[in-house]
Design a protein around this motif. Structure first.
Motif, short mmCIF file in Angstrom:
data_model
loop_
_atom_site.label_atom_id
_atom_site.label_comp_id
_atom_site.label_asym_id
_atom_site.label_seq_id
_atom_site.Cartn_x
_atom_site.Cartn_y
_atom_site.Cartn_z
N UNK A 132 0.85 -1.20 0.00
CA UNK A 132 0.00 0.00 0.00
C UNK A 132 0.88 1.26 0.00
N UNK A 133 0.45 2.32 -0.67
CA UNK A 133 1.21 3.57 -0.69
C UNK A 133 1.39 4.06 0.73
N UNK A 134 2.56 4.63 1.01
CA UNK A 134 2.84 5.04 2.39
C UNK A 134 3.90 6.13 2.41
N UNK A 135 4.10 6.70 3.60
CA UNK A 135 5.16 7.67 3.81
C UNK A 135 5.42 7.81 5.30
N UNK A 136 6.49 8.54 5.66
CA UNK A 136 6.78 8.78 7.07
C UNK A 136 6.80 10.28 7.32
N UNK A 145 0.60 16.21 3.74
CA UNK A 145 1.03 16.08 2.34
C UNK A 145 0.94 14.63 1.87
N UNK A 146 1.35 13.68 2.75
CA UNK A 146 1.29 12.25 2.39
C UNK A 146 -0.17 11.81 2.24
N UNK A 147 -1.01 12.19 3.23
CA UNK A 147 -2.43 11.78 3.20
C UNK A 147 -3.13 12.36 1.98
N UNK A 148 -2.82 13.63 1.63
CA UNK A 148 -3.44 14.25 0.44
C UNK A 148 -3.05 13.50 -0.83
N UNK A 149 -1.80 13.01 -0.86
CA UNK A 149 -1.32 12.31 -2.06
C UNK A 149 -1.94 10.92 -2.20
N UNK A 150 -2.00 10.17 -1.08
CA UNK A 150 -2.48 8.78 -1.20
C UNK A 150 -3.98 8.66 -0.97
N UNK A 151 -4.61 9.69 -0.38
CA UNK A 151 -6.06 9.69 -0.21
C UNK A 151 -6.50 9.09 1.12
N UNK A 152 -7.56 9.66 1.70
CA UNK A 152 -8.13 9.12 2.95
C UNK A 152 -9.03 7.94 2.60
N UNK A 153 -9.26 6.98 3.54
CA UNK A 153 -8.70 6.91 4.89
C UNK A 153 -7.24 6.47 4.89
N UNK A 195 -0.02 5.16 6.10
CA UNK A 195 -0.25 4.17 5.03
C UNK A 195 -1.62 4.37 4.42
N UNK A 196 -1.74 4.04 3.15
CA UNK A 196 -3.07 3.96 2.55
C UNK A 196 -3.82 2.83 3.25
N UNK A 197 -5.07 3.08 3.65
CA UNK A 197 -5.87 2.03 4.29
C UNK A 197 -6.67 1.30 3.22
N UNK A 198 -6.49 -0.02 3.16
CA UNK A 198 -7.18 -0.81 2.14
C UNK A 198 -8.58 -1.16 2.64
N UNK A 199 -9.59 -0.51 2.07
CA UNK A 199 -10.97 -0.77 2.48
C UNK A 199 -11.47 -2.06 1.85
#
Length: 428
Positions: A132-136, A145-153, A195-199
């Motif tokens: 899953x896409x992620x960042x620190x 910035x990371x959340x905006x890029x990979x998308x919520x949740x 991390x991107x949360x996989x729904x």
């Protein structure tokens, strides 16, 4: 010398105790003198007759170095095993090696390759496996910035924790800001992972042994709760119920690529998530994991004993010839008539109260709350699952009124279970 787990929160550590004890027995049978280091009185590893010698000492670098020095005065030390006692010994591995202590099995460099987010990302990239896409992040601006890029949740969590402590699924920017503000341990050396949360994904646990050449797939466990619930709180089935032979082949190939890429010698536990047709790698633990006792009992193969032997140079082929591992096949190739084992977590909801004396929310999440687990075994999945529920929480209700509370986005998928309840005589 086997390093135990040290102090643990209730409900954690039994798997490490089990693994350390089995290792001690297996290595005694192989002609070694075994030395246990652990400071937890509530464990079988600290029983007086489990090992040849027990050091009831703290698991700190200074204490372990003193023990190794004392043992080396008494005779040659074949090595120190760090992969059976959980995160505490893993954290000591590199410093012990730097001080000249022989670490057997998975090396400190290999442990780093699995534990460090960047290094593990490179292992997955080389093997062509998706994560899953992620960042620190160490600040709210970075996390946003990371959340905006990979998308919520997004799934946010601190670095280097056991039991999912401090993990949270965040659905919007406001809660993300609050999470970062509340994080007391955040620092450049301990960033927050985003991390991107996989729904709506199926989570899968794999336990395996790797000797550098050959993989033994110990077992494939399919979680009954969807991805996002901590694996210690999820029920799971072995063999998996909705995965086919093709899925098992993909899991086997991915597990082998990761074990080889990391450099494992012994046990590895990998958590996958299947979203649609894509098999994502969530994380790899280069050690005994919570599922080792369950997998070993479900398949009647002593994985911790085999791992201890592999740490000291035995191969999967040699252990098959000895009878410690099955002569043919493995836990990914169980016969069709194999019994189905279901693990269920025991939640002590009745013991938890908030500051006002009310019961806590019983919704499960990424932070582990269970204090134990039970196992149901049967030839039919439904019966095995029912046994696990009855074992954890007492007799199951066969009539009465069911209360259903569900988020708007999940209402369509609730129709079928609601119909089933009505068909079985329950009121809604």
């Amino acid at each position: 010398i086997i390093l135990g787990s040290g102090p643990n929160r209730i409900g954690q550590g039994i798997e490490f105790d089990y693994s350390c004890v089995h290792a001690s027995f297996a290595l005694s049978d192989a002609g070694y003198e075994t030395v246990m280091v652990n400071c937890n009185p509530e464990t079988v590893s600290t029983d007086y007759d489990t090992s040849d010698r027990l050091y009831f000492e703290p698991l700190t670098l200074e204490d372990v170095l003193e023990i190794v020095h004392a043992e080396q005065q008494a005779g040659p030390v074949a090595g120190v095993i760090v992969q059976l006692g959980g995160q505490t010994p893993l954290g000591l591995a590199q410093a012990l090696k730097d001080n000249g202590v022989p670490i057997v099995g998975t090396s400190p460099e290999a442990i780093h390759a699995a534990e460090d987010r960047g290094a593990f990302g490179r292992v997955l990239a080389e093997a062509g496996l998706p994560a899953p896409k992620h960042g620190t992040a160490t600040t709210f601006a970075q996390a946003k910035a990371i959340a905006d890029e990979i998308g919520y949740p997004v799934l946010v969590r601190p670095s280097y924790v056991l039991g999912g402590r401090g993990m949270e699924i965040v659905y919007d920017e406001t809660r993300l800001a609050a999470y970062i503000a509340e994080s007391t341990e955040i620092s450049p050396s301990r960033p927050v992972l985003v991390d991107r949360f996989l729904d709506d994904a199926i989570e899968i646990d794999v336990d395996a042994l790797y000797d550098g050449e050959e993989l033994y797939l110990g077992g494939v466990m399919e979680h009954i709760e969807e991805a996002g619930i901590h694996s210690g709180d999820s029920a799971c089935a072995l063999p998996p119920i909705t995965l086919g032979g093709f899925d098992i082949k993909r899991l086997r190939a991915s597990t082998e690529a990761i074990a080889k890429g990391v450099g494992v010698r012994g046990l590895i536990n990998i958590q996958f998530a299947m979203a649609g047709d894509i098999l994502y790698v969530l994380e790899a633990n280069p050690r005994a994991s919570r599922t080792v006792p369950f997998t070993s009992k479900a398949t009647a193969v002593p994985l911790a004993k085999a791992a201890a032997r592999i740490s000291l140079g035995a191969t999967v082929a040699e252990l098959r010839a000895e009878g410690l591992l099955p002569k043919h096949g493995d836990g990914g190739e169980l016969p069709l008539d194999a019994p189905i084992s279901v693990k269920e977590a025991v939640m002590p909801w009745s013991r938890f109260r908030d500051i006002h004396g009310r019961g806590v929310d019983t919704v499960l999440g990424p932070e582990m709350r269970s204090t134990g687990e039970v196992m149901g075994i049967d030839s039919v999945f439904g019966t095995a699952y029912a046994k696990s529920q009855a074992g954890a929480y007492g007799p199951l209700p066969t009539k009465g009124r069911a209360f259903i509370s569900v988020a708007n986005r999940d209402k369509r998928s609730m129709i079928f279970p609601a119909r089933e309840l009505v068909a079985h005589g329950f009121e809604l």
